[in-house]
Structures are given as C-alpha cells and as structure tokens.
Write a protein that holds these residues in place. Structure first.
Motif, PDB file in Angstrom:
ATOM      1  N   ASN A   8       0.810  -1.223   0.000  1.00  0.00           N
ATOM      2  CA  ASN A   8       0.000   0.000   0.000  1.00  0.00           C
ATOM      3  C   ASN A   8       0.842   1.270   0.000  1.00  0.00           C
ATOM      4  O   ASN A   8       0.314   2.357  -0.232  1.00  0.00           O
ATOM      5  N   ASP A   9       2.139   1.138   0.262  1.00  0.00           N
ATOM      6  CA  ASP A   9       3.028   2.299   0.330  1.00  0.00           C
ATOM      7  C   ASP A   9       3.660   2.666  -1.004  1.00  0.00           C
ATOM      8  O   ASP A   9       4.331   3.701  -1.106  1.00  0.00           O
ATOM      9  N   ILE A  10       3.489   1.851  -2.021  1.00  0.00           N
ATOM     10  CA  ILE A  10       4.188   2.078  -3.291  1.00  0.00           C
ATOM     11  C   ILE A  10       3.910   3.477  -3.834  1.00  0.00           C
ATOM     12  O   ILE A  10       4.838   4.210  -4.184  1.00  0.00           O
ATOM     13  N   ARG A  11       2.678   3.877  -3.916  1.00  0.00           N
ATOM     14  CA  ARG A  11       2.334   5.207  -4.459  1.00  0.00           C
ATOM     15  C   ARG A  11       2.934   6.324  -3.603  1.00  0.00           C
ATOM     16  O   ARG A  11       3.370   7.345  -4.114  1.00  0.00           O
ATOM     17  N   HIS A  12       2.961   6.119  -2.284  1.00  0.00           N
ATOM     18  CA  HIS A  12       3.560   7.125  -1.400  1.00  0.00           C
ATOM     19  C   HIS A  12       5.058   7.263  -1.684  1.00  0.00           C
ATOM     20  O   HIS A  12       5.588   8.377  -1.737  1.00  0.00           O
ATOM     21  N   ILE A  13       5.742   6.142  -1.861  1.00  0.00           N
ATOM     22  CA  ILE A  13       7.178   6.175  -2.146  1.00  0.00           C
ATOM     23  C   ILE A  13       7.433   6.872  -3.477  1.00  0.00           C
ATOM     24  O   ILE A  13       8.344   7.705  -3.588  1.00  0.00           O
ATOM     25  N   ALA A  36      12.260   9.601 -15.840  1.00  0.00           N
ATOM     26  CA  ALA A  36      12.386   8.296 -16.508  1.00  0.00           C
ATOM     27  C   ALA A  36      12.992   7.265 -15.562  1.00  0.00           C
ATOM     28  O   ALA A  36      12.528   6.117 -15.510  1.00  0.00           O
ATOM     29  N   PHE A  37      14.012   7.662 -14.791  1.00  0.00           N
ATOM     30  CA  PHE A  37      14.656   6.749 -13.852  1.00  0.00           C
ATOM     31  C   PHE A  37      13.678   6.307 -12.767  1.00  0.00           C
ATOM     32  O   PHE A  37      13.532   5.115 -12.489  1.00  0.00           O
ATOM     33  N   ILE A  38      13.006   7.251 -12.141  1.00  0.00           N
ATOM     34  CA  ILE A  38      12.068   6.924 -11.062  1.00  0.00           C
ATOM     35  C   ILE A  38      10.940   6.032 -11.586  1.00  0.00           C
ATOM     36  O   ILE A  38      10.595   5.032 -10.961  1.00  0.00           O
ATOM     37  N   ASP A  39      10.392   6.380 -12.737  1.00  0.00           N
ATOM     38  CA  ASP A  39       9.289   5.596 -13.293  1.00  0.00           C
ATOM     39  C   ASP A  39       9.699   4.161 -13.610  1.00  0.00           C
ATOM     40  O   ASP A  39       8.902   3.241 -13.461  1.00  0.00           O
ATOM     41  N   ARG A  40      10.968   3.970 -14.004  1.00  0.00           N
ATOM     42  CA  ARG A  40      11.436   2.627 -14.346  1.00  0.00           C
ATOM     43  C   ARG A  40      11.885   1.865 -13.094  1.00  0.00           C
ATOM     44  O   ARG A  40      11.450   0.748 -12.850  1.00  0.00           O
ATOM     45  N   VAL A  41      12.753   2.456 -12.294  1.00  0.00           N
ATOM     46  CA  VAL A  41      13.391   1.751 -11.178  1.00  0.00           C
ATOM     47  C   VAL A  41      12.468   1.646  -9.959  1.00  0.00           C
ATOM     48  O   VAL A  41      12.643   0.759  -9.133  1.00  0.00           O
ATOM     49  N   TYR A  42      11.489   2.526  -9.870  1.00  0.00           N
ATOM     50  CA  TYR A  42      10.551   2.499  -8.744  1.00  0.00           C
ATOM     51  C   TYR A  42       9.121   2.230  -9.218  1.00  0.00           C
ATOM     52  O   TYR A  42       8.164   2.655  -8.585  1.00  0.00           O
ATOM     53  N   SER A  43       9.002   1.485 -10.313  1.00  0.00           N
ATOM     54  CA  SER A  43       7.679   1.084 -10.804  1.00  0.00           C
ATOM     55  C   SER A  43       7.022   0.171  -9.771  1.00  0.00           C
ATOM     56  O   SER A  43       7.680  -0.315  -8.845  1.00  0.00           O
ATOM     57  N   ASP A  44       5.736  -0.060  -9.922  1.00  0.00           N
ATOM     58  CA  ASP A  44       5.022  -0.948  -8.990  1.00  0.00           C
ATOM     59  C   ASP A  44       5.710  -2.313  -8.898  1.00  0.00           C
ATOM     60  O   ASP A  44       5.951  -2.821  -7.797  1.00  0.00           O
TER      61      ASP A  44
END
Length: 165
Positions: A8-13, A36-44
């Motif tokens: 449940n914390d993924i979106r918060h992170i 681009a980095f955040i969207d790729r490396v911190y994807s769901d």
C-alpha cells in the motif's frame, strides 16, 4: 513512527521520490532523466521486488508516509548498502532521517559495513551522511542514465554490534 513497507506504500514512495528528486537534483540531473529513472526503477513491479529482496522502511508523520529508507540485507562479506533514503523536503531537518537511519542500523547489527553512494554535488545528502559518521572513500565519474555525474562513495564501519562513531 518507523515501520516496514507494505504494498500500500508504493504510491507514497513514488510521490516522495518525485518530490525529493525534483528539489535535490535540480540543476544537477535533468528533470526528464529523473522522471524516466524513477518511473522505471521504482515502478510498482520493481517496488514489489524491493520488498521481497531488500528492506524498505517507511517514516510516517501523523499516519502519512513522508520518507523511506531502502537497504540490502547483509551479504557474505558482511556488507550492506543503503540504496535510498529520502524525506519529503517539508519534513527534512525534523529528525526523520536520523530515526530511519537508527532503525536501519538496528536491523543490521550483524553487518560489518554499510555503504552509501551519493551524487557528488548533493551537498545536503553528503553532509547528512558525514554527520552520521560515514567516511568518504572515493569520488568517481560515471554516467547516470547517460548523464555524466560525480558519485561519492561512503562507508560506515559497524563493529561488535555497535557503531564505530
């Protein structure tokens, strides 16, 4: 409050990352590369994998996640790496980073060393780690998503289940 991450914390992170990176790396790393980095490396999917393979701690203020720390479990050499620690800018210098760090160390008492890599131009981050007792090992040139950066490598020695600082 500091606790372990749940799915449940993924979106918060992801929110914390976009906000802290935007402020921390403004003028250092172009915004399109940050995104681009955040969207790729911190994807769901990547966050679920991080939960499984590493330890992610959440810092909360009044029940809302405002920061996190991510670190590896001790490897065969006795080393661990703090791969990320970010606090929303409005909560920085409020003690949350210190609390996250103390909780991280409490879970790594059997480790010998904790490494962290910081952008060489991130003076606030570097000062934070130096204040915690990390020792600068090296500054080296590398490419981050194709963008040239200087990276500072730090280590904190953890000895006899007690910090060396």
């Amino acid at each position: 409050m500091i606790r372990r991450m749940t799915s449940n914390d993924i979106r918060h992170i992801q929110h914390i990352l976009h906000n802290t990176w935007s402020e921390t790396y403004r003028g250092i790393i172009p915004e399109n590369i940050q995104t681009a980095f955040i969207d790729r490396v911190y994807s769901d999917a990547m966050m679920l994998m991080r939960m499984e393979k590493t330890i992610v701690l959440i810092a909360e203020h009044e029940g809302i996640p405002i920061g996190f720390a991510n670190f590896t479990k001790k490897d065969t050499d006795g080393d661990s790496e703090l791969t990320a620690m970010y606090i929303l800018p409005t909560y920085q210098k409020s003690g949350y980073g210190q609390k996250l760090f103390e909780c991280t160390l409490s879970l790594l008492l059997d480790a010998e060393q904790l490494f962290v890599y910081v952008d060489g131009q991130n003076q606030i981050g570097r000062a934070f780690y130096e204040k915690l007792g990390f020792e600068l090992l090296d500054i080296f040139d590398e490419f981050f998503e194709g963008h040239p950066v200087k990276t500072a490598q730090y280590v904190l020695k953890i000895t006899n289940n007690a910090l060396s600082y």
